[in-house]
Design a protein around this motif. Structure first.
Motif, PDB file in Angstrom:
ATOM      1  N   SER A  34      -3.306  -7.074  12.198  1.00 37.87           N
ATOM      2  CA  SER A  34      -4.598  -7.738  12.402  1.00 37.87           C
ATOM      3  C   SER A  34      -5.594  -6.959  13.257  1.00 37.87           C
ATOM      4  O   SER A  34      -6.405  -7.529  13.986  1.00 37.87           O
ATOM      5  CB  SER A  34      -4.420  -9.123  13.047  1.00 37.87           C
ATOM      6  OG  SER A  34      -3.478  -9.842  12.357  1.00 37.87           O
ATOM      7  N   GLU A  35      -5.523  -5.635  13.171  1.00 37.05           N
ATOM      8  CA  GLU A  35      -6.518  -4.831  13.890  1.00 37.05           C
ATOM      9  C   GLU A  35      -7.865  -4.947  13.175  1.00 37.05           C
ATOM     10  O   GLU A  35      -7.937  -5.041  11.949  1.00 37.05           O
ATOM     11  CB  GLU A  35      -6.053  -3.368  13.922  1.00 37.05           C
ATOM     12  CG  GLU A  35      -6.851  -2.513  14.879  1.00 37.05           C
ATOM     13  CD  GLU A  35      -6.272  -1.096  14.994  1.00 37.05           C
ATOM     14  OE1 GLU A  35      -5.033  -0.927  14.985  1.00 37.05           O
ATOM     15  OE2 GLU A  35      -7.087  -0.168  15.095  1.00 37.05           O
ATOM     16  N   GLU A  90      -2.071  -4.963   8.940  1.00 33.29           N
ATOM     17  CA  GLU A  90      -1.124  -6.086   8.969  1.00 33.29           C
ATOM     18  C   GLU A  90      -0.982  -6.648  10.379  1.00 33.29           C
ATOM     19  O   GLU A  90      -0.713  -7.834  10.565  1.00 33.29           O
ATOM     20  CB  GLU A  90       0.241  -5.637   8.424  1.00 33.29           C
ATOM     21  CG  GLU A  90       0.253  -5.636   6.900  1.00 33.29           C
ATOM     22  CD  GLU A  90       1.426  -4.872   6.313  1.00 33.29           C
ATOM     23  OE1 GLU A  90       2.318  -4.423   7.082  1.00 33.29           O
ATOM     24  OE2 GLU A  90       1.432  -4.701   5.080  1.00 33.29           O
TER      25      GLU A  90
END
Ligand SMILES: Cc1cc2nc3c(=O)[nH]c(=O)nc-3n(C[C@H](O)[C@H](O)[C@H](O)COP(=O)(O)OP(=O)(O)OC[C@H]3O[C@@H](n4cnc5c(N)ncnc54)[C@H](O)[C@@H]3O)c2cc1C
Lengths: 265, 678
Positions: free
Chosen positions: B507-508, B505
């Motif tokens: 955004s890794e 979540e």
């Protein structure tokens, strides 16, 4: 097991010759008793003479007798149409031996030659006055089954056939050990026109006839006739599974169950 | 693939020479003939391994005397079957043949039991409580010694790598990481020189939770001879020298008032330990005491436990490991209390069970009973069997002279405490690898862990692969024991997946790996109630279990099929203890039950109709809310069956029976009761 040589002779004569050629040779039928013995290093034969493919497995009826080849496996006897028709108690007995794997390999000849005090067949042999034929002679079961794990067999002698006298009716009842499945006590009851024979296995050092119970049943073939009748515990086996007193009581109870199976009341 | 199937390079095979004497001094040990035998590479005796270290022992009880851990017996033999020498042969047959050529003269010595550990919990009011009680009942339960007997015996294979001077060890174990750390400590080498893999493990039941002297020898020999070495135990060696379970003797006294309120419990537990202690060697004696007084409210308590060393086979944890012993004592006492007070056994239990509103509850023995509704287990049980109808049926059968009994066993099952690890990787292609420090011996752990991850990550279960039991590929962990793996190991998997979700979540970029070491808040206590119906044949003593009904609250259930499998398997083993299993030694300390011809194992046909009912109260102690279930059947079944057997013979005046309830022992009980009457 220890290292050992193995031979698979084609004829009985050859087998006997091999047994004679080497005093530490031993014959092997289904191997259901002898292979575990070998695996536990309790025997050290120099040569194994495999009889499993040369012994007769034939089952036939003639003149009031049922003859079974020594090589017949327990499953052969259990399933044989002939046995089921002429002597159903014997088929049932065979079906109570060990488990399917044991029944698929173990033989009637091996069982009688081994004469384990807890084996099933000796009771049928004694109660049905069996004749045991070997490569040397014929024996009455009562003589042949001579003691604990003992028979009259010589080292170079092979059982070839067993002949049972067909009774009017018969039944076998077995109290199986929870551990081994062998009989703690088993009773084979056979009723003939002029006789009743009760053979008890499991309870004593060797299969034996229960005279008192036979007498009572000759008078009146009925469970009630056995009321109050006992088997003397003296001389019976005592071990961690069952002592002599209990085995004696079980033997009587198994006789009652067998009679009950026959009379149905 | 099992350990014995591992293909090694030209391995040496080990055959152990074992003491046939339980206690003695080695006066002569002749190895020359063996050494000269064909195919023998080496023969080792105690002197060769005298410098090795000891196995660590979990000190759940204060230790007074720690028996020495010898890989091969030093000058003294302290237990039947203890290895005194080891032969390394080019083939297993050559090793076994040569082992017979080793001449060991061992002078028997007298030995007396040694107190290894002891603990008492008491709030010092028991005598007072007993003095003002209307009834005090007592009983002694001698549990049979049991052989866990997994289908696959112990097995270990070590591959030596000359280039790195390292070993890869395949080990049939519940705890591969522990095998590695203990081996390193005992051998005095760095753990990084050892890789441990537990391939398929054919059952364990606690018996493979610890290293054995034989295991250490194999790895030591591989490093010493710079060759591959392997050993697989025979079944006879398992009966003789693998750890046995139970064997505990517990005595208790329960004081109650006339209305059935429990006032006090006094208990004395004695647990046998063998010549050496496995890691969990004290767990059984500890559990057998600290699980008292089960789920009941008992104001005054005086509970003592002792671990006592004798010279028989080693003992260790065996499925249940003290839980059956504690629960059995309590359940027998309650049935006796029911008989003297005239209160219905279900009613008496319901009255004294700790109410749901009083949970969590701290016990005198240092536990926190976390959650649940104990009385509800009884309610569900009574409804499932239609208890009033069952009692009416029993009255009818008794009137006909039949010996029929109904027995109840309420139980508590604490599951393990502490931590476990998980390393979960979400790859770019969407596949997921779940690596856990826990392991599996046919539990279906792979399925349960994959399910947990699939649910948490909301992906298809086919996308997930589970890696267990290889110290080179999984994070350091504890293993599969103490009914802990789903509750703690599963929670670790859940936490790792949750971490991945939040990193996604944020955004890794993929791949993302989450490493989690999850520690639970404390033990989750499963519980339940079992009911057994039995009938006993008056003339032979044969006992038939007509039906067993189980009610279990195992917390949140991940996979109902796996839970049911655990209950069924445990129940079969519990029935084995109750009815037939027992390791027997003669007066000279020789083992009489050295094979399955003499040691009775239950077979499929011995297992009665089983009715399983369950409800779920999530445990607050771990992220999943799961409780243990691996031992439920071994705890609930024996207590219920034993109570039912006594109930069946109650009309004859029988008040106590000893397990296993063999036909002979029941026949005798019936006979003496009948003779006593006439
Ligand atoms: C797990 C298990 C359970 C069992 N349960 C039972 C049971 O419940 N009841 C029961 O009765 N038996 C039981 N048995 C034994 C089984 O019936 C054996 O098959 C039988 O006793 C021996 O027969 P075999 O053909 O296997 O003989 P083998 O094992 O091959 O031989 C046994 C002995 O007899 C000798 N022998 C064999 N055949 C001959 C022959 N034709 N002539 C001369 N000597 C011969 C051999 O030299 C050897 O000494 C069990 C065995 C096992 C392994």
């Amino acid at each position: 097991m220890y290292e050992t040589a193995y031979a698979r002779p084609r004829t009985l004569e050859e087998a006997v010759e091999l047994l004679q050629s080497d005093e530490d040779a031993k014959c092997l039928a289904g191997g259901m008793t002898y292979v575990p013995t070998l695996k536990q290093r309790l025997a050290m034969p120099s040569l194994l003479v495999d009889l499993s493919r040369l012994l007769s497995r034939d089952i036939a009826v003639a003149d009031g007798f049922l003859t079974i080849g020594a090589g017949a496996r327990h499953v052969d006897v259990q399933r044989s149409q002939i046995v089921r028709e002429t002597l159903p108690a014997l088929a049932e007995l065979a079906g109570l031996i060990g488990d399917p794997m044991v029944r698929n390999r173990g033989t009637i000849g091996g069982s009688l030659s081994n004469n384990d005090p807890a084996a099933d067949y000796p009771s049928a042999a004694l109660a049905l006055d069996a004749q045991i034929t070997t490569t040397k002679q014929q024996y009455a079961a009562a003589d042949f089954l001579s003691g604990m794990f003992e028979t009259l067999l010589d080292d170079d002698e092979i059982v070839t056939h067993v002949r049972f006298k067909i009774p009017v009716c018969a039944a076998y009842s077995k109290f199986a050990s929870k551990a081994s499945g062998y009989a703690v006590a088993g009773a084979f009851v056979a009723r003939f026109d002029d006789d009743v024979r009760v053979a008890i296995t499991g309870a004593g050092p060797c299969v034996f006839r229960a005279d008192q119970l036979e007498e009572a049943l000759k008078g009146d073939f009925n469970v009630w006739a056995l009321k109050g009748k006992t088997i003397e515990p003296e001389g019976l086996l005592s071990d961690m599974h069952a002592d002599a007193e209990y085995r004696a009581a079980l033997a009587v109870e198994m006789t009652k169950r067998a009679v009950h199976q026959i009379t149905g009341a | 693939m099992f350990t014995d199937d591992v293909k090694l390079t030209n391995p040496l095979h080990v055959a152990f020479v074992r003491s046939q004497i339980a206690s003695g001094e080695i006066v002569e040990l002749e190895t020359e003939d063996a050494l000269e035998a064909e195919g023998v590479a080496a023969v080792h005796t105690g002197a060769d391994v005298a410098d090795l270290g000891s196995l660590s022992v979990n000190p759940v009880l204060p230790i007074k005397h720690l028996p020495p851990f010898s890989v091969l017996a030093q000058a003294t033999v302290r237990g039947l079957g203890q290895p005194v020498a080891a032969v390394l042969g080019e083939t297993a047959l050559q090793a076994a043949d040569a082992a017979e050529l080793v001449y060991a003269e061992i002078e028997p010595t007298e030995s007396s039991p040694i107190l290894v550990a002891e603990k008492n919990w008491s709030n010092a009011q028991y005598e007072e409580a007993a003095a003002k009680a209307d009834h005090v009942v007592s009983c002694t339960i001698q549990h049979p010694r049991l052989a866990p007997s997994p289908m696959e015996p112990r097995s270990i294979a070590a591959a030596y790598d000359a280039e790195t001077d390292c070993v890869t060890v395949w080990h049939s174990t519940q705890t591969p990481h522990r095998t590695r750390s203990e081996l390193a400590a005992i051998l005095g080498i760095e753990a990084k020189r050892i890789r441990v893999i537990a391939p398929h493990v054919g059952g364990a039941f606690g018996m493979k939770a610890s290293l054995y002297p034989e295991d250490v020898f194999v790895v030591w020999a591989a490093l010493k001879h710079k060759r591959d070495v392997k050993w697989t135990a025979t079944r006879s060696e398992e009966f003789l020298s693998a750890t046995h379970g139970r064997g505990i003797k517990s005595e208790g006294e329960l004081a109650l008032s006339s209305d059935g309120t429990f006032l006090g419990l006094k208990a004395m537990v004695e647990g046998p330990v063998g010549a050496w202690l496995p890691n969990s060697g004290l767990i059984t004696a500890w559990n057998a005491a600290r699980v008292l007084p089960s789920g009941y409210a008992v104001p005054a308590q005086d509970i003592t436990t002792q671990a006592v060393m004798n010279n028989l086979g080693p003992t260790g944890i065996y499925r249940g490991a003290g839980r059956p012993e504690a629960n059995c004592l309590m359940e027998r006492l309650i049935d006796k209390a029911a008989a003297v007070s005239g209160i219905d056994p279900v009613e008496l239990r319901r009255k004294n069970l700790i109410p749901a509103t009083a949970l969590p509850h701290n016990t005198l023995t240092g536990n926190t009973l976390d959650s649940g509704d104990y009385a509800k287990a009884l309610d569900v049980l009574c409804e499932a069997v239609d208890y009033p109808a069952l009692l009416a049926e029993q009255t009818r059968c008794r009137a006909e002279g039949q010996l029929v009994g109904i027995g109840i066993g309420f139980y508590l099952e604490p599951s393990g405490n502490g931590w476990e690890t998980a390393r979960v990787t979400l790859n770019e292609d969407g596949s997921v690898v779940v690596a856990s420090g826990s392991s599996s011996q046919g539990h279906g752990r792979e399925t349960a862990f994959a399910q947990i991850a699939a649910d948490a990550l909301n992906i298809d279960i086919d996308q997930i692969s589970v890696l267990l039991a290889d110290t080179a590929k999984t994070p350091e962990g504890i293993g599969a024991l103490a009914s802990r793996s789903t509750a703690i190991g599963g929670s670790a998997v859940l936490k790792a997946c949750e971490e991945i979700t939040s990193r996604l979540e944020a955004s890794e970029a993929l791949p993302i790996t989450a490493d989690v070491r999850y520690e639970n808040k404390g033990q989750a206590w499963g519980y339940g109630a079992y009911l057994a119906q039995v009938s006993i044949c008056r003339s032979t003593g044969e006992l038939s279990v007509e039906r067993i009904t189980c009610v279990d609250d195992t917390g949140t259930i991940v996979n109902p099929k796996l839970v049911e499998g655990q209950i069924l398997g445990g129940l079969a083993q519990g029935l084995g203890e109750a009815l037939m299993e027992s390791i027997v030694y003669d007066e000279d300390g020789q083992l009489l039950t050295g094979s399955f011809m003499d040691y009775a194992m239950p077979r499929a046909a011995d297992i009665p109709t089983i009715d399983i009912h369950k409800f779920e109260t999530p445990s607050p102690m771990n992220a999943l809310g799961a409780k243990g279930v691996g031992e439920a059947g071994t705890i609930g079944a024996p207590a219920a069956i034993l109570n039912a057997a006594v109930d069946a013979l109650r009309p004859l005046g029988v008040t106590d029976l000893t397990m296993p309830l063999t036909s002979q022992s029941l026949w005798r009980a019936i006979r003496s009761a009948e003779q006593g009457k006439s």
